[in-house]
Design a protein around this motif. Structure first.
Motif, PDB file in Angstrom:
ATOM      1  N   ASN A   1       0.854  -1.199   0.000  1.00  0.00           N
ATOM      2  CA  ASN A   1       0.000   0.000   0.000  1.00  0.00           C
ATOM      3  C   ASN A   1       0.886   1.245   0.000  1.00  0.00           C
ATOM      4  OD1 ASN A   1      -2.637  -1.452   0.379  1.00  0.00           O
ATOM      5  ND2 ASN A   1      -1.604  -2.079   2.236  1.00  0.00           N
ATOM      6  N   ARG A   2       1.562   1.482  -1.111  1.00  0.00           N
ATOM      7  CA  ARG A   2       2.557   2.548  -1.157  1.00  0.00           C
ATOM      8  C   ARG A   2       1.948   3.921  -1.419  1.00  0.00           C
ATOM      9  NH1 ARG A   2       6.881   0.764  -5.397  1.00  0.00           N
ATOM     10  NH2 ARG A   2       7.849   2.704  -4.696  1.00  0.00           N
ATOM     11  N   TRP A   3       0.782   3.987  -2.028  1.00  0.00           N
ATOM     12  CA  TRP A   3       0.232   5.266  -2.465  1.00  0.00           C
ATOM     13  C   TRP A   3      -1.112   5.525  -1.811  1.00  0.00           C
ATOM     14  CZ3 TRP A   3       4.310   6.909  -4.915  1.00  0.00           C
ATOM     15  CH2 TRP A   3       5.088   6.005  -5.627  1.00  0.00           C
ATOM     16  N   THR A   4      -1.365   6.773  -1.494  1.00  0.00           N
ATOM     17  CA  THR A   4      -2.691   7.177  -1.017  1.00  0.00           C
ATOM     18  C   THR A   4      -2.844   8.679  -1.248  1.00  0.00           C
ATOM     19  OG1 THR A   4      -4.286   6.946   0.799  1.00  0.00           O
ATOM     20  CG2 THR A   4      -2.050   7.599   1.394  1.00  0.00           C
ATOM     21  N   PHE A   5      -3.956   9.231  -0.849  1.00  0.00           N
ATOM     22  CA  PHE A   5      -4.327  10.611  -1.169  1.00  0.00           C
ATOM     23  C   PHE A   5      -4.474  11.395   0.126  1.00  0.00           C
ATOM     24  CE2 PHE A   5      -7.937  13.556  -2.326  1.00  0.00           C
ATOM     25  CZ  PHE A   5      -7.160  14.431  -3.075  1.00  0.00           C
ATOM     26  N   PHE A   6      -3.833  12.567   0.206  1.00  0.00           N
ATOM     27  CA  PHE A   6      -3.875  13.386   1.418  1.00  0.00           C
ATOM     28  C   PHE A   6      -4.433  14.777   1.096  1.00  0.00           C
ATOM     29  CE2 PHE A   6      -0.187  10.516   2.213  1.00  0.00           C
ATOM     30  CZ  PHE A   6      -0.777   9.789   3.233  1.00  0.00           C
TER      31      PHE A   6
ATOM     32  N   GLY B   1       0.221  11.744   6.276  1.00  0.00           N
ATOM     33  CA  GLY B   1       0.645  10.366   6.470  1.00  0.00           C
ATOM     34  C   GLY B   1       1.984  10.301   7.165  1.00  0.00           C
ATOM     35  N   ASN B   2       2.187   9.248   7.931  1.00  0.00           N
ATOM     36  CA  ASN B   2       3.449   9.030   8.638  1.00  0.00           C
ATOM     37  C   ASN B   2       4.341   8.146   7.778  1.00  0.00           C
ATOM     38  OD1 ASN B   2       5.548   8.429  10.342  1.00  0.00           O
ATOM     39  ND2 ASN B   2       4.304   7.491  11.921  1.00  0.00           N
ATOM     40  N   ASP B   3       5.497   8.704   7.364  1.00  0.00           N
ATOM     41  CA  ASP B   3       6.457   7.906   6.593  1.00  0.00           C
ATOM     42  C   ASP B   3       7.745   7.683   7.371  1.00  0.00           C
ATOM     43  OD1 ASP B   3       7.579  10.388   6.597  1.00  0.00           O
ATOM     44  OD2 ASP B   3       7.951  10.481   4.451  1.00  0.00           O
TER      45      ASP B   3
ATOM     46  N   LEU C   1       1.206  -3.925   5.590  1.00  0.00           N
ATOM     47  CA  LEU C   1       1.592  -2.630   6.136  1.00  0.00           C
ATOM     48  C   LEU C   1       0.956  -1.503   5.328  1.00  0.00           C
ATOM     49  CD1 LEU C   1       3.448  -1.754   8.477  1.00  0.00           C
ATOM     50  CD2 LEU C   1       5.255  -1.439   6.798  1.00  0.00           C
ATOM     51  N   ASP C   2       0.360  -0.539   6.029  1.00  0.00           N
ATOM     52  CA  ASP C   2      -0.349   0.555   5.373  1.00  0.00           C
ATOM     53  C   ASP C   2       0.082   1.882   5.985  1.00  0.00           C
ATOM     54  OD1 ASP C   2      -2.085   1.848   3.683  1.00  0.00           O
ATOM     55  OD2 ASP C   2      -3.866   0.759   4.329  1.00  0.00           O
ATOM     56  N   TRP C   3      -0.271   2.979   5.315  1.00  0.00           N
ATOM     57  CA  TRP C   3       0.030   4.318   5.833  1.00  0.00           C
ATOM     58  C   TRP C   3      -0.663   4.547   7.174  1.00  0.00           C
ATOM     59  CZ3 TRP C   3       2.951   8.315   3.872  1.00  0.00           C
ATOM     60  CH2 TRP C   3       3.440   8.158   2.582  1.00  0.00           C
ATOM     61  N   GLU C   4       0.052   5.144   8.107  1.00  0.00           N
ATOM     62  CA  GLU C   4      -0.588   5.724   9.286  1.00  0.00           C
ATOM     63  C   GLU C   4      -1.132   7.072   8.835  1.00  0.00           C
ATOM     64  OE1 GLU C   4       1.416   5.741  13.243  1.00  0.00           O
ATOM     65  OE2 GLU C   4       1.247   7.911  13.030  1.00  0.00           O
ATOM     66  N   ILE C   5      -2.444   7.270   8.941  1.00  0.00           N
ATOM     67  CA  ILE C   5      -3.079   8.487   8.419  1.00  0.00           C
ATOM     68  C   ILE C   5      -3.687   9.281   9.568  1.00  0.00           C
ATOM     69  CG2 ILE C   5      -4.916   9.391   6.949  1.00  0.00           C
ATOM     70  CD1 ILE C   5      -4.487   7.009   5.119  1.00  0.00           C
TER      71      ILE C   5
END
Length: 197
Positions: free
Chosen positions: A1-6, A40-42, A78-82
């Motif tokens: 899950n590398r990409w998402t929208f913020f 997001g937390n990277d 594993l996914d983004w912490e949003i």
């Protein structure tokens, strides 16, 4: 899950420039602010969702042998912490900004919270990073500043006050989580219990 929208947005209303406040001469600033956004937390090492291999050496009889071994336990889900945050604030200024007041209320909701989870020694790895639950932060911030003197000698006084409440609202399976490191926060050698409420 590398990409998402913020997404995010912010609105401000300078009320002191409206006609209904034009007669208030002492008021130099009155601004209402509202904002909402997601971040997001990277702050975790790269490639933790995948199995990595590292080289190792060991002695076999009188020879040193170089080999490969798994370097981590992969977290394929594993996914983004949003974190989504809402903020409402007010800026006040009096006497041509000689007296300034700023007040903010915020509410942050974090989903897919990331933590390094301790594993039993029998697994062969000491820990793994996982998305473990949700948490909420709410708080209030107040800042007051004043220019006491503003001529050849300048004297400015500022004060601030803040509150913050941090609550774990949900954990995967509802069970306590023992973490030996929180990404981007605690240092190695510290231990935490993460518990709902």
């Amino acid at each position: 899950n590398r990409w998402t929208f913020f997404p995010s947005f912010a609105l401000g209303w300078r009320m002191n420039e409206e006609a209904f406040l034009s007669d208030v001469n002492s008021l130099s600033n009155l601004k209402l602010r509202v904002s909402w956004g997601k971040t997001g937390n990277d702050r975790i090492p790269s490639y933790l969702s995948q199995q990595r291999i590292s080289s190792t050496t060991l002695s076999s009889g009188e020879q040193i042998v170089v080999g490969l071994a798994p370097a981590n336990l992969p977290s394929s889900e594993l996914d983004w912490e949003i974190t989504s945050q809402f903020d409402i604030g007010l800026d006040l200024g009096f006497l041509n900004e000689r007296i300034r007041i700023t007040a903010d209320y915020y509410k942050k909701n974090t989903t897919n919270h990331l933590a390094q989870i301790q594993l039993p020694l029998s697994v062969g790895f000491s820990n793994v990073i996982q998305n473990i639950g949700e948490l909420k932060n709410t708080g209030f911030e107040l800042g007051i500043g004043a220019d006491i003197l503003d001529n050849q000698f300048k004297w400015t006084v500022d004060a601030n006050f803040s509150t913050n409440e941090n609550i774990i609202t949900k954990l995967k399976d509802g069970n306590d989580v023992f973490a030996d490191n929180l990404p981007g926060g605690a240092t190695a050698g510290s231990f935490h219990i993460i518990r709902e409420g």
